[in-house]
Motif scaffolding. Structure first.
Motif, PDB file in Angstrom:
ATOM      1  N   TYR A  89     -52.418 -14.708   7.816  1.00 39.51           N
ATOM      2  CA  TYR A  89     -52.042 -16.067   7.436  1.00 39.51           C
ATOM      3  C   TYR A  89     -50.734 -16.467   8.113  1.00 39.51           C
ATOM      4  O   TYR A  89     -50.583 -17.591   8.609  1.00 39.51           O
ATOM      5  CB  TYR A  89     -51.910 -16.172   5.919  1.00 39.51           C
ATOM      6  N   THR A  90     -49.776 -15.544   8.158  1.00 39.06           N
ATOM      7  CA  THR A  90     -48.511 -15.821   8.837  1.00 39.06           C
ATOM      8  C   THR A  90     -48.731 -15.989  10.330  1.00 39.06           C
ATOM      9  O   THR A  90     -48.081 -16.834  10.974  1.00 39.06           O
ATOM     10  CB  THR A  90     -47.510 -14.683   8.585  1.00 39.06           C
ATOM     11  N   LEU A  91     -49.661 -15.237  10.906  1.00 43.08           N
ATOM     12  CA  LEU A  91     -49.962 -15.359  12.333  1.00 43.08           C
ATOM     13  C   LEU A  91     -50.497 -16.748  12.651  1.00 43.08           C
ATOM     14  O   LEU A  91     -50.131 -17.341  13.670  1.00 43.08           O
ATOM     15  CB  LEU A  91     -50.985 -14.293  12.736  1.00 43.08           C
ATOM     16  N   VAL A  92     -51.341 -17.281  11.781  1.00 47.01           N
ATOM     17  CA  VAL A  92     -51.924 -18.603  12.012  1.00 47.01           C
ATOM     18  C   VAL A  92     -50.900 -19.705  11.765  1.00 47.01           C
ATOM     19  O   VAL A  92     -50.801 -20.664  12.539  1.00 47.01           O
ATOM     20  CB  VAL A  92     -53.163 -18.808  11.113  1.00 47.01           C
ATOM     21  N   THR A  93     -50.122 -19.600  10.699  1.00 48.25           N
ATOM     22  CA  THR A  93     -49.224 -20.687  10.318  1.00 48.25           C
ATOM     23  C   THR A  93     -47.827 -20.562  10.926  1.00 48.25           C
ATOM     24  O   THR A  93     -47.137 -21.567  11.101  1.00 48.25           O
ATOM     25  CB  THR A  93     -49.096 -20.747   8.785  1.00 48.25           C
ATOM     26  N   GLY A  94     -47.395 -19.342  11.227  1.00 49.83           N
ATOM     27  CA  GLY A  94     -46.064 -19.131  11.789  1.00 49.83           C
ATOM     28  C   GLY A  94     -46.058 -18.557  13.184  1.00 49.83           C
ATOM     29  O   GLY A  94     -44.997 -18.444  13.803  1.00 49.83           O
ATOM     30  N   GLY A  95     -47.235 -18.185  13.705  1.00 43.94           N
ATOM     31  CA  GLY A  95     -47.324 -17.636  15.041  1.00 43.94           C
ATOM     32  C   GLY A  95     -46.745 -16.236  15.138  1.00 43.94           C
ATOM     33  O   GLY A  95     -46.351 -15.620  14.141  1.00 43.94           O
ATOM     34  N   MET A  96     -46.691 -15.739  16.353  1.00 38.38           N
ATOM     35  CA  MET A  96     -46.175 -14.393  16.579  1.00 38.38           C
ATOM     36  C   MET A  96     -44.706 -14.274  16.184  1.00 38.38           C
ATOM     37  O   MET A  96     -44.262 -13.225  15.705  1.00 38.38           O
ATOM     38  CB  MET A  96     -46.362 -14.003  18.041  1.00 38.38           C
ATOM     39  N   ILE A  97     -43.945 -15.348  16.348  1.00 38.50           N
ATOM     40  CA  ILE A  97     -42.532 -15.308  15.960  1.00 38.50           C
ATOM     41  C   ILE A  97     -42.411 -15.187  14.446  1.00 38.50           C
ATOM     42  O   ILE A  97     -41.557 -14.446  13.933  1.00 38.50           O
ATOM     43  CB  ILE A  97     -41.805 -16.559  16.469  1.00 38.50           C
ATOM     44  N   GLY A  98     -43.270 -15.876  13.715  1.00 35.71           N
ATOM     45  CA  GLY A  98     -43.248 -15.774  12.262  1.00 35.71           C
ATOM     46  C   GLY A  98     -43.596 -14.391  11.771  1.00 35.71           C
ATOM     47  O   GLY A  98     -42.965 -13.868  10.844  1.00 35.71           O
ATOM     48  N   VAL A  99     -44.606 -13.775  12.377  1.00 36.93           N
ATOM     49  CA  VAL A  99     -44.990 -12.411  12.003  1.00 36.93           C
ATOM     50  C   VAL A  99     -43.856 -11.446  12.306  1.00 36.93           C
ATOM     51  O   VAL A  99     -43.521 -10.574  11.493  1.00 36.93           O
ATOM     52  CB  VAL A  99     -46.274 -11.992  12.730  1.00 36.93           C
ATOM     53  N   LEU A 100     -43.251 -11.601  13.491  1.00 38.87           N
ATOM     54  CA  LEU A 100     -42.141 -10.725  13.875  1.00 38.87           C
ATOM     55  C   LEU A 100     -40.977 -10.866  12.898  1.00 38.87           C
ATOM     56  O   LEU A 100     -40.370  -9.866  12.497  1.00 38.87           O
ATOM     57  CB  LEU A 100     -41.688 -11.069  15.292  1.00 38.87           C
ATOM     58  N   ALA A 101     -40.673 -12.088  12.494  1.00 38.91           N
ATOM     59  CA  ALA A 101     -39.546 -12.312  11.581  1.00 38.91           C
ATOM     60  C   ALA A 101     -39.793 -11.666  10.227  1.00 38.91           C
ATOM     61  O   ALA A 101     -38.907 -11.008   9.665  1.00 38.91           O
ATOM     62  CB  ALA A 101     -39.314 -13.814  11.417  1.00 38.91           C
ATOM     63  N   LEU A 102     -41.008 -11.829   9.682  1.00 41.34           N
ATOM     64  CA  LEU A 102     -41.325 -11.223   8.385  1.00 41.34           C
ATOM     65  C   LEU A 102     -41.322  -9.704   8.476  1.00 41.34           C
ATOM     66  O   LEU A 102     -40.796  -9.016   7.590  1.00 41.34           O
ATOM     67  CB  LEU A 102     -42.690 -11.729   7.898  1.00 41.34           C
ATOM     68  N   LEU A 103     -41.885  -9.178   9.553  1.00 40.89           N
ATOM     69  CA  LEU A 103     -41.910  -7.728   9.724  1.00 40.89           C
ATOM     70  C   LEU A 103     -40.497  -7.164   9.865  1.00 40.89           C
ATOM     71  O   LEU A 103     -40.184  -6.106   9.305  1.00 40.89           O
ATOM     72  CB  LEU A 103     -42.748  -7.372  10.960  1.00 40.89           C
ATOM     73  N   LEU A 104     -39.635  -7.890  10.583  1.00 39.36           N
ATOM     74  CA  LEU A 104     -38.267  -7.412  10.763  1.00 39.36           C
ATOM     75  C   LEU A 104     -37.502  -7.366   9.449  1.00 39.36           C
ATOM     76  O   LEU A 104     -36.651  -6.494   9.253  1.00 39.36           O
ATOM     77  CB  LEU A 104     -37.530  -8.299  11.773  1.00 39.36           C
ATOM     78  N   VAL A 105     -37.779  -8.298   8.540  1.00 46.63           N
ATOM     79  CA  VAL A 105     -37.120  -8.262   7.226  1.00 46.63           C
ATOM     80  C   VAL A 105     -37.471  -6.963   6.510  1.00 46.63           C
ATOM     81  O   VAL A 105     -36.595  -6.285   5.950  1.00 46.63           O
ATOM     82  CB  VAL A 105     -37.533  -9.483   6.384  1.00 46.63           C
TER      83      VAL A 105
END
Length: 461
Positions: A363-379
């Motif tokens: 869901y984050t990949l679709v709505t936030g893109g790769m940058i969104g996924v990277l940001a959540l994973l980094l947290v």
């Protein structure tokens, strides 16, 4: 069970208050960060998750509004040199990157041109983001000392234990006692979670005071290691016994939600804790686990059999098929906007429920893109890294045990994100935010430089 010292040795270090002026890290104030967090925890775990301030969205839960105020509090503290804690805090940078990634995705959604429903959903997502940041940042920078940290942990465990009791009552009596927790002046948005049939033996799912059955199972699973921690290291016998009871209730409430996610989360959380335990602790926990299984069989017959069938029939489970069938749709949307996505929470299934995928990462990949996924994973990864660093620095068994529990919480959050849209549910997301902040706290408290781990304020030069 072993007891802890009366106070952590570091708490007796002096804090620099002004030039040539020092005070105790154990100084007490009428209202501090932990006092406000205690109120938020009670509102978060005790009150039903769908109970909101009238005319607001789900972001209008009293606990979430308090988290929003804490974000404003933190921002004001950053602007005042007299209120800011001394020293660096790495988790701020990763939460800042998470904020920037979501803001960029939000702008990308606006530039795409949004219908009213998607625009409202995106605005709701940003409100929930600030509430998440408020809970995480105020914990990371605002908890003064180990004594106040331990108090916060005790309240978390007790409140989660209460939520487990609500779930057990629901499962045993098929009666939703949470309906009596509705406070006059507030309203139920969409009603209570209620019960949902699961399996062929007349079994049904329960949600406690949360808004979904999987959310309930994931939250109680994450809390079990912390209940064990308080049961081992709390200062008084009453506190240790109360936490032990809460831990036992959390463990037996978990399978009553009849969720594969909850079972996997509980197993992962406990497996991460095993290496930090002594052999005596491992054997003790094994016996307690057997007793918990017997208790579940007596209190709620058929639950374990239903769970067993769910794991054995994964290949033909329609819920699994529904998740995998969405992969083609994910690829379609991802190809259109791979970097910043469609905009936070803009993938709508219908006018009521603003989610399709039972997978937070997709869901984050679709709505936030790769940058969104990277940001959540980094947290999550940054939180684990800070907890690992604190574990290596710590010499006391109590501190090391807490660091291991925090690591388990973040690993669970990463894993369960692949089984349901976890950050959509506010009880789970705020719980994760608190654990993110606590990872920053243990890093700060275990730092070798006293000016970093000491609770103090900047002084005018």
């Amino acid at each position: 069970m072993s007891s802890a010292a009366v106070s952590h040795p570091v708490d007796f270090e002096p804090s620099l208050l002004e030039q040539h002026t020092y005070g105790s890290r154990r100084r007490r104030t009428t209202i501090d960060v932990v006092s406000v967090l205690v109120v938020m925890l009670v509102l978060l775990y005790v009150m039903p998750g769908t109970l909101i301030v009238p005319n607001l969205t789900y972001a209008g839960r009293p606990a979430l509004l308090l988290a929003m105020l804490m974000f404003a509090w933190w921002c004001l503290a950053r602007l005042s040199p007299r209120l800011l804690l001394v020293g660096p805090q790495p988790i701020r940078w990763f939460l800042g990157f998470y904020l920037v990634a979501n803001l960029l995705s939000y702008i990308a959604g606006l530039l795409r041109g949004l219908p009213t429903q998607e625009a409202n959903a995106q605005n709701f997502a940003m409100l929930q983001l600030f509430e998440f940041l408020g809970a995480a940042l105020i914990v990371a920078d605002g908890v003064q000392n180990w004594e106040r940290l331990n108090r916060l942990l005790r309240v978390m465990v007790y409140c989660a234990g209460f939520m487990a009791v609500v779930g057990i009552v629901q499962a045993v009596l098929k009666f939703d006692i949470s309906q009596y927790f509705v406070i006059p002046g507030l309203e139920l948005k969409g009603g209570l979670a209620g019960f949902s049939d699961r399996g062929d033996a007349g079994q049904f799912r329960i949600a406690g005071t949360t808004t979904h059955y999987i959310e309930f199972s994931a939250v109680v699973a994450m809390m079990v290691p912390f209940a064990i921690h308080v049961a081992r290291f709390a200062k008084t016998k009453f506190q240790r016994r109360a936490a032990a009871v809460c831990g036992f209730l959390l463990a037996i409430a978990n399978p009553m939600s009849i969720s594969r996610t909850g079972i996997v989360a509980l197993v992962i959380a406990l497996l991460i804790m095993v290496p930090i335990w002594s052999w005596r602790m491992r054997y003790t926990f094994m016996y307690i686990g057997v007793f918990a299984i017997v208790s579940i069989m007596m209190v709620k017959p058929g639950v374990l059999g239903t769970l067993k069938a769910m794991f054995l029939n994964v290949g033909v489970d329609p819920s699994i098929a529904g998740r995998t069938n969405d992969y083609a749709m994910v690829g379609h949307f991802f190809d259109q906007r791979p970097w910043l996505g469609r905009g936070p929470r803009t993938l709508l299934a219908d006018p009521v429920r603003d989610t399709i995928l039972d997978n937070q990462w997709l869901y984050t990949l679709v709505t936030g893109g790769m940058i969104g996924v990277l940001a959540l994973l980094l947290v999550h990864v940054a939180s684990i890294t800070l907890a690992v660093i604190a574990l290596r620095r710590s010499k006391l068994e109590e501190d090391r045990h807490l660091c291991a529990a925090l690591i388990s919480a973040q690993v669970v959050a990463i894993v369960v994100g692949g089984t349901f849209d976890s950050m959509y549910y506010t009880t789970f997301s705020i719980t994760v935010a608190l654990f993110v902040g606590l990872c920053g706290v243990v890093w700060r408290f275990s730092h070798p430089a006293r000016t970093i781990r000491t609770s103090g304020v900047h002084t005018q030069s």
